[in-house]
Design an enzyme around this catalytic site. Structure first.
Site, mmCIF file in Angstrom:
data_model
loop_
_atom_site.group_PDB
_atom_site.id
_atom_site.type_symbol
_atom_site.label_atom_id
_atom_site.label_comp_id
_atom_site.label_asym_id
_atom_site.label_seq_id
_atom_site.Cartn_x
_atom_site.Cartn_y
_atom_site.Cartn_z
ATOM 1 N N TYR A 135 -2.375 -9.871 -3.215
ATOM 2 C CA TYR A 135 -1.935 -11.585 -2.597
ATOM 3 C C TYR A 135 -1.897 -12.210 -4.288
ATOM 4 O O TYR A 135 -2.784 -13.218 -3.956
ATOM 5 C CB TYR A 135 -3.207 -12.324 -2.055
ATOM 6 N N LYS A 185 -5.984 3.324 -0.719
ATOM 7 C CA LYS A 185 -5.319 4.081 -0.333
ATOM 8 C C LYS A 185 -4.692 5.055 -1.269
ATOM 9 O O LYS A 185 -3.772 4.953 -2.038
ATOM 10 C CB LYS A 185 -3.803 3.615 0.633
ATOM 11 N N ASP A 218 -6.585 3.986 6.641
ATOM 12 C CA ASP A 218 -6.586 4.503 7.708
ATOM 13 C C ASP A 218 -7.631 4.904 7.876
ATOM 14 O O ASP A 218 -8.006 4.530 9.290
ATOM 15 C CB ASP A 218 -5.474 5.617 7.574
ATOM 16 N N ASP A 242 -8.752 -8.161 4.245
ATOM 17 C CA ASP A 242 -7.607 -8.986 5.452
ATOM 18 C C ASP A 242 -7.274 -8.206 6.762
ATOM 19 O O ASP A 242 -7.733 -7.983 7.997
ATOM 20 C CB ASP A 242 -6.044 -9.485 4.946
ATOM 21 N N ASP A 246 -10.245 -8.007 10.362
ATOM 22 C CA ASP A 246 -9.413 -9.212 12.055
ATOM 23 C C ASP A 246 -9.503 -7.512 12.885
ATOM 24 O O ASP A 246 -9.661 -7.695 14.295
ATOM 25 C CB ASP A 246 -7.404 -8.065 12.279
#
Length: 347
Positions: A135, A185, A218, A242, A246
């Site tokens: 970001y 990742k 993941d 982020d 959630d």
């Protein structure tokens, strides 16, 4: 009497309702514990943007700098102002200008709240890098509107940025149950995420009593659903954090319970506290928004200000209310009723 100056930015939609609810609770507990809170409200929002062409005034950052903390409600009204404008015009500039590099989000089930999982005894603290990474806002578009259009979004990871968020996570793990999950990742992103993994291993040597596990994002997402009780502190980059938080909000019963803190650990500038949920324009002004996440965020603010006993009392008040079934079913209880139940439990 000790006094704290708080900048209040209700923002858009239900932001006004939940900020008012949190402020009622915070003022009550402040009175009970012998300190004062002085709130100054700012109308910065999508409406402010439509009226002025800016999400906040040009001197907004300097205006906020003099406060002890910032309590924010919700920002965004996509039907009126694109999210890319509202986010980059208010929330992200505050986080970056005040070096609020640690975004803290707690995930656990409150008493009386039923989550979607069979697991109930989980307590996860997600630490999200908050000022760079995916970001960073570096990039651009060329040949816009043509068949040759190109869009480039560049993630920026600095050694200082990665090291400080990981070290912050290690310190949180040391104060909790001694387990740290570092999320990348690196099998696919062979530069930035391998870099993150290398720094994780380097810092782990400074924390020999912390159990460190590196996960691909993941795999960690699956673990949060299949075995959330196995996790303690989770540290991730801006984008991965982020998304994972959630999932954390979902397993704790929904965004109505998801609190967060944007922390400047060096305390060189104010930190900002906000519920994770958005402005929910569809239920704005109906009086049914769940204020628990905003109240919980307010408790995190008190803790950061050094009023831990008052912060703990607020959390106990929230738990007492939800244990009675108040605020546990979306839309069942009005905002003011949930607020009143928490206030009643503070004494």
């Amino acid at each position: 009497m000790k006094s704290y100056s708080i900048a209040l930015i209700p923002g858009d939609g239900i932001g006004s309702d939940v900020t008012a609810a949190a402020w009622t609770v915070l003022e009550t507990v402040a009175g009970n514990f012998g300190f004062a809170l002085t709130g100054t409200e700012f109308p910065w929002s999508c409406k402010f943007f439509k009226d002025t062409g800016r999400m906040m005034p040009q001197d907004g950052i300097e205006t906020l700098r003099g406060f002890d903390a910032i309590l924010l409600g919700a920002v965004g009204w996509p039907a009126e102002v694109p999210d890319s404008v509202s986010l980059h015009g208010l929330l992200l500039p505050i986080r970056k200008a005040f070096v609020q590099y640690a975004n803290i989000r707690p995930h656990r089930l409150l008493p009386g709240v039923t989550g979607p999982l069979r697991a109930e005894n989980f307590d996860i603290l997600c630490i999200r890098e908050n000022t760079e990474g995916e970001y960073s806002g570096a990039g651009g578009r060329v040949h816009q509107g043509t068949l040759d259009e190109v869009a480039v979004e560049t993630s920026i990871f600095t050694r200082a940025g990665v090291e400080r968020i990981l070290r912050f996570g290690f310190e949180q793990a040391r104060a909790r149950r001694g387990k740290l999950a570092s999320v990348t990742k690196s099998n696919a992103q062979k530069y930035s995420m391998v870099f993150w993994d290398e720094i994780t291993r380097k810092l782990a040597a400074d924390y020999p009593n912390i159990e460190v596990t590196s996960y691909h994002v993941d795999a960690l997402a699956a673990r949060m659903i299949m075995a959330p009780e196995s996790l303690d502190v989770v540290v991730a980059s801006n984008l991965f954090g982020d998304i994972l938080t959630d999932i954390g909000a979902a397993i704790q019963g929904g965004l109505g319970y998801a609190a967060s803190a944007n922390i400047n650990p060096g305390r060189s500038a104010p930190s900002m506290f906000e519920p994770v949920h958005g402005s929910a324009p569809d239920i704005a002004h109906l009086g049914i928004a769940n204020p628990v996440a905003a109240i919980w965020s307010g408790a995190m603010m008190l803790d950061h200000l050094g009023e831990k006993a008052a912060a703990d009392r607020v959390i106990k008040g929230v738990e007492a209310a939800t244990a009675r079934g108040i605020g546990t079913i979306p839309g069942k209880d009005r905002t003011e009723a949930i607020t009143a139940a928490v206030v009643a439990a503070l004494t």
